[in-house]
Design a protein around this motif. Structure first.
Motif, mmCIF file in Angstrom:
data_model
loop_
_atom_site.group_PDB
_atom_site.id
_atom_site.type_symbol
_atom_site.label_atom_id
_atom_site.label_comp_id
_atom_site.label_asym_id
_atom_site.label_seq_id
_atom_site.Cartn_x
_atom_site.Cartn_y
_atom_site.Cartn_z
ATOM 1 N N HIS A 81 0.797 -1.301 -0.013
ATOM 2 C CA HIS A 81 0.112 0.067 -0.048
ATOM 3 C C HIS A 81 0.912 1.176 0.054
ATOM 4 O O HIS A 81 1.585 1.771 1.141
ATOM 5 C CB HIS A 81 -0.805 -0.081 1.309
ATOM 6 C CG HIS A 81 -1.877 -1.173 1.153
ATOM 7 N ND1 HIS A 81 -2.983 -0.855 1.305
ATOM 8 C CD2 HIS A 81 -1.695 -2.606 1.068
ATOM 9 C CE1 HIS A 81 -3.807 -2.045 1.413
ATOM 10 N NE2 HIS A 81 -2.591 -3.116 1.280
ATOM 11 N N PHE A 82 0.916 1.938 -1.167
ATOM 12 C CA PHE A 82 1.933 3.079 -1.222
ATOM 13 C C PHE A 82 1.224 4.091 -0.724
ATOM 14 O O PHE A 82 -0.196 4.641 -0.913
ATOM 15 C CB PHE A 82 1.985 3.345 -2.731
ATOM 16 C CG PHE A 82 3.222 2.549 -3.372
ATOM 17 C CD1 PHE A 82 4.449 2.800 -3.075
ATOM 18 C CD2 PHE A 82 3.044 1.311 -4.135
ATOM 19 C CE1 PHE A 82 5.780 1.982 -3.667
ATOM 20 C CE2 PHE A 82 3.803 0.698 -4.600
ATOM 21 C CZ PHE A 82 5.204 0.820 -4.229
ATOM 22 N N SER A 83 1.827 5.131 -0.158
ATOM 23 C CA SER A 83 1.400 6.494 0.394
ATOM 24 C C SER A 83 1.450 7.579 -0.992
ATOM 25 O O SER A 83 2.183 7.282 -1.676
ATOM 26 C CB SER A 83 2.065 6.926 1.758
ATOM 27 O OG SER A 83 3.270 7.092 1.418
ATOM 28 N N ASP A 84 1.001 8.569 -0.615
ATOM 29 C CA ASP A 84 1.182 9.870 -1.541
ATOM 30 C C ASP A 84 2.751 10.196 -1.394
ATOM 31 O O ASP A 84 3.436 9.935 -0.279
ATOM 32 C CB ASP A 84 0.267 11.062 -0.962
ATOM 33 C CG ASP A 84 -1.079 10.771 -1.235
ATOM 34 O OD1 ASP A 84 -1.363 9.938 -2.185
ATOM 35 O OD2 ASP A 84 -1.867 11.393 -0.604
ATOM 36 N N SER A 85 3.275 10.398 -2.494
ATOM 37 C CA SER A 85 4.768 10.914 -2.661
ATOM 38 C C SER A 85 4.837 12.064 -2.101
ATOM 39 O O SER A 85 4.099 13.073 -1.766
ATOM 40 C CB SER A 85 5.225 10.990 -4.014
ATOM 41 O OG SER A 85 4.410 12.251 -4.831
ATOM 42 N N GLU A 86 6.064 12.284 -1.286
ATOM 43 C CA GLU A 86 6.414 13.744 -0.621
ATOM 44 C C GLU A 86 7.842 14.007 -0.998
ATOM 45 O O GLU A 86 8.533 13.211 -1.742
ATOM 46 C CB GLU A 86 6.226 13.584 0.808
ATOM 47 C CG GLU A 86 7.094 12.267 1.303
ATOM 48 C CD GLU A 86 7.167 11.890 2.833
ATOM 49 O OE1 GLU A 86 8.064 12.058 3.700
ATOM 50 O OE2 GLU A 86 5.687 11.634 3.021
ATOM 51 N N HIS A 87 8.168 15.491 -1.059
ATOM 52 C CA HIS A 87 9.238 15.878 -1.501
ATOM 53 C C HIS A 87 10.329 15.906 -0.328
ATOM 54 O O HIS A 87 10.244 16.542 0.370
ATOM 55 C CB HIS A 87 9.220 17.385 -2.202
ATOM 56 C CG HIS A 87 8.379 17.308 -3.621
ATOM 57 N ND1 HIS A 87 8.740 16.644 -4.639
ATOM 58 C CD2 HIS A 87 7.197 17.580 -3.750
ATOM 59 C CE1 HIS A 87 8.064 16.665 -5.560
ATOM 60 N NE2 HIS A 87 6.778 17.061 -5.194
ATOM 61 N N ALA A 88 11.277 15.313 -0.602
ATOM 62 C CA ALA A 88 12.535 15.278 0.386
ATOM 63 C C ALA A 88 13.317 16.394 0.058
ATOM 64 O O ALA A 88 13.339 17.023 -0.563
ATOM 65 C CB ALA A 88 13.051 13.842 0.427
ATOM 66 N N LEU A 89 14.455 16.174 1.276
ATOM 67 C CA LEU A 89 15.406 17.253 0.944
ATOM 68 C C LEU A 89 16.142 17.327 -0.436
ATOM 69 O O LEU A 89 16.356 15.952 -1.026
ATOM 70 C CB LEU A 89 16.443 17.129 2.172
ATOM 71 C CG LEU A 89 16.189 17.239 3.601
ATOM 72 C CD1 LEU A 89 17.116 16.905 4.532
ATOM 73 C CD2 LEU A 89 15.771 18.804 3.820
ATOM 74 N N GLY A 90 16.846 18.492 -0.695
ATOM 75 C CA GLY A 90 17.430 18.333 -2.063
ATOM 76 C C GLY A 90 16.543 18.247 -3.474
ATOM 77 O O GLY A 90 16.973 17.918 -4.387
ATOM 78 N N GLY A 91 15.133 18.445 -3.196
ATOM 79 C CA GLY A 91 14.392 18.404 -4.287
ATOM 80 C C GLY A 91 14.064 17.147 -4.819
ATOM 81 O O GLY A 91 13.519 16.852 -5.749
ATOM 82 N N LYS A 92 14.552 16.013 -3.985
ATOM 83 C CA LYS A 92 14.101 14.584 -4.102
ATOM 84 C C LYS A 92 12.747 14.273 -3.866
ATOM 85 O O LYS A 92 12.029 14.809 -3.115
ATOM 86 C CB LYS A 92 14.829 13.557 -3.465
ATOM 87 C CG LYS A 92 16.493 13.980 -3.419
ATOM 88 C CD LYS A 92 16.859 13.652 -4.877
ATOM 89 C CE LYS A 92 18.512 13.716 -4.963
ATOM 90 N NZ LYS A 92 19.146 14.050 -6.448
ATOM 91 N N ALA A 93 12.153 13.164 -4.584
ATOM 92 C CA ALA A 93 10.920 12.734 -4.290
ATOM 93 C C ALA A 93 10.769 11.397 -3.481
ATOM 94 O O ALA A 93 11.751 10.567 -3.862
ATOM 95 C CB ALA A 93 10.077 12.524 -5.561
ATOM 96 N N LYS A 94 9.938 11.306 -2.569
ATOM 97 C CA LYS A 94 10.226 10.118 -1.817
ATOM 98 C C LYS A 94 8.657 9.683 -1.553
ATOM 99 O O LYS A 94 7.830 10.281 -1.610
ATOM 100 C CB LYS A 94 10.633 10.502 -0.330
ATOM 101 C CG LYS A 94 10.896 9.396 0.677
ATOM 102 C CD LYS A 94 11.238 10.050 1.904
ATOM 103 C CE LYS A 94 10.943 8.914 3.117
ATOM 104 N NZ LYS A 94 11.397 9.829 4.434
ATOM 105 N N GLN A 95 8.523 8.355 -1.534
ATOM 106 C CA GLN A 95 7.452 7.561 -1.352
ATOM 107 C C GLN A 95 7.445 6.345 -0.445
ATOM 108 O O GLN A 95 8.481 5.662 -0.483
ATOM 109 C CB GLN A 95 6.665 7.109 -2.587
ATOM 110 C CG GLN A 95 5.134 6.847 -2.639
ATOM 111 C CD GLN A 95 4.644 6.894 -3.993
ATOM 112 O OE1 GLN A 95 5.354 6.751 -4.930
ATOM 113 N NE2 GLN A 95 3.298 6.770 -3.720
ATOM 114 N N ASN A 96 6.508 6.282 0.563
ATOM 115 C CA ASN A 96 6.551 5.136 1.464
ATOM 116 C C ASN A 96 5.519 4.117 1.071
ATOM 117 O O ASN A 96 4.559 4.441 0.379
ATOM 118 C CB ASN A 96 6.378 5.452 2.838
ATOM 119 C CG ASN A 96 7.280 6.436 3.338
ATOM 120 O OD1 ASN A 96 8.398 6.265 3.195
ATOM 121 N ND2 ASN A 96 7.070 7.383 4.035
ATOM 122 N N ALA A 97 5.710 2.817 1.463
ATOM 123 C CA ALA A 97 4.657 1.624 0.955
ATOM 124 C C ALA A 97 4.752 0.803 2.171
ATOM 125 O O ALA A 97 5.717 0.202 2.487
ATOM 126 C CB ALA A 97 5.274 1.003 -0.311
#
Length: 163
Positions: A81-97
């Motif tokens: 089950h993936f959560s919504d993507s969030e923006h991490a430090l340095g302009g990177k995109a991060k997503q948890n599942a």
């Protein structure tokens, strides 16, 4: 007197196969031309995947490759089950599942209600995060399995310990 036949209904994710799929995905993406110089990071923390990429587009590509590898390894992707993507430090995109293992109370009640409503001569017992179904006739048990395969649940069911 004939012994009752039984089977267990479980919902499990094989963590070793998940680790192998992560390694294969990382290896494939680091060798791909369109990912040269890009961030590709997939971590497994307890029962959670953390996927890190340059932007949302790259994140989706990483997830597509990862899900393909998981399917090939027999890991039920319905249990991821993936959560919504969030923006991490340095302009990177991060997503948890979240990796869901076990049948929660709500889904267990749906399953047992479905079995009882089928009016078959079987008993369904909730045992922590799995369900045991027992009955005298193996044909009834086979009917329960085919009935549950048609059931629409947010998790994938596996049928084990068929005796």
């Amino acid at each position: 007197m004939a012994k009752d036949a039984s089977f267990d209904i479980v919902s499990e994710v094989n963590m070793e196969e998940v680790k192998n799929a992560i390694q294969q995905t990382t290896k494939e993406l680091t060798n791909r031309f369109d990912f040269k110089g890009s961030t590709v990071e997939i971590k497994l923390e307890q029962n959670r995947l953390v996927v890190l990429g340059d932007d949302d587009f790259k994140l989706e590509q990483i997830k597509d490759v990862l899900l393909g590898k998981l399917i090939k390894r027999g890991v039920p992707i319905k249990n991821i089950h993936f959560s919504d993507s969030e923006h991490a430090l340095g302009g990177k995109a991060k997503q948890n599942a979240d990796l869901v293992s076990g049948i929660d109370r709500e889904n267990a009640k749906k399953i047992t209600t479905t079995i009882k409503n089928a009016k078959l001569k079987v008993k369904a017992q909730i045992q922590e995060d799995q369900i045991r179904v027992t009955g005298k006739s193996r044909d009834d048990l086979q009917e329960v399995i085919s009935l549950l395969r048609k059931l629409d649940l947010p998790i994938e069911l596996q049928f084990t310990n068929y005796r």
